[in-house]
Design an enzyme around this catalytic site. Sequence first.
Site, mmCIF file in Angstrom:
data_model
loop_
_atom_site.group_PDB
_atom_site.id
_atom_site.type_symbol
_atom_site.label_atom_id
_atom_site.label_comp_id
_atom_site.label_asym_id
_atom_site.label_seq_id
_atom_site.Cartn_x
_atom_site.Cartn_y
_atom_site.Cartn_z
ATOM 1 C CE1 TYR A 158 -35.430 117.602 123.443
ATOM 2 C CE2 TYR A 158 -33.721 117.982 121.796
ATOM 3 C CZ TYR A 158 -34.370 117.134 122.677
ATOM 4 O OH TYR A 158 -33.976 115.825 122.785
ATOM 5 N N GLY A 196 -21.089 105.828 115.132
ATOM 6 C CA GLY A 196 -20.423 106.993 115.697
ATOM 7 C C GLY A 196 -20.197 106.879 117.190
ATOM 8 C CB VAL A 197 -22.494 106.492 120.080
ATOM 9 C CG1 VAL A 197 -22.362 106.188 121.565
ATOM 10 C CG2 VAL A 197 -23.124 107.866 119.903
#
Length: 333
Positions: A53, A157-158
Amino acid sequence: MKAILMNAPGEPEVLQAGELPLPELPSPAHLLVRLHAAGVNPIDTKLRKNGTYFPDNLPTVLGCDGAGMVENIGNAVTRFKPGDEVYFFNGGIGSEQGCYAEYTVIHEDYVAAKPKTLSMAEAAALPMVLITAWEALHDRVQLRAGQTVLIHAAAGGVGHVAVQIAKEMGVRVAATVSSEAKAAWVRKLGAEKIIYYTSEDFVQTALDWTDGQGVDAIFDTVGGDTFCRSFAAARVYGKIVTLLQTDCAAGLVKLARLRNQSIHYELMLTPAYLGLHQARIAQTRILESGAQLIEAGRLKVEVSKTFPLEQAAEAHRLIEEGHSTGKIVLCID
């Protein structure tokens, strides 16, 4: 100190072991943490491949999830002392040093005490997926006990954390998986309805499960066609939350509008990216709530593979292959 440096975006080979100075405390409210483990997340691979970012801040150290021991504290710190074991989500998106390193500094408000029943590797696997699943289910679609939710890629994972959080909320869970082994595991975590997305139409199966009404909410961790088709599996006035950017054909969006469905986006990086202090404190509260559930035996995190810090590139390759269960972690001891 040792760190994994990324000097330019690219393939996993751009992650190279190097040396950095020991970080200094940037404020009296910061901690110096000796990292023992760093979680590896799909966002890490995307930032490595496409740039962070903050692309001008090179070299950068990736890794948002960390667990370790407090070594030093600023004179304004009140919540922790040297020797405390902690876990957290911090850095790794280009603005601050991430967790692929031996040490890091972090504001005390963004740190939670490590769950006592977890190893350092397990604790480092948890922050991003816990916060993501918690915000998606509690804050975005605001599930209530007795409702139904369809969780895509529930063995990921989530996904595997989301199944447990939904179950803890008293919500009935349908889960998409690709194999019998994943189905058995996800069922143990609390899923009531298993949908094999490789051989079943998840839309029709979800409708059959809910007597033709559709589920109250859908948690999409896959994106693409899976997200776009999900409108048809949700009830009128249903809610869909996704982790991905979306681009659907007009006819599918029209269906969502006709059914008065609401679409939500979940990006737990937003508070860190935008510097939203209170929102980051709220995420710390999620880590504290998650720790209580873990210590009570009501939440588990699965670490499927660990690598030494120097093999961060191999960890990235494994994630990019897809189809892994649970989480991948770098061990820094």
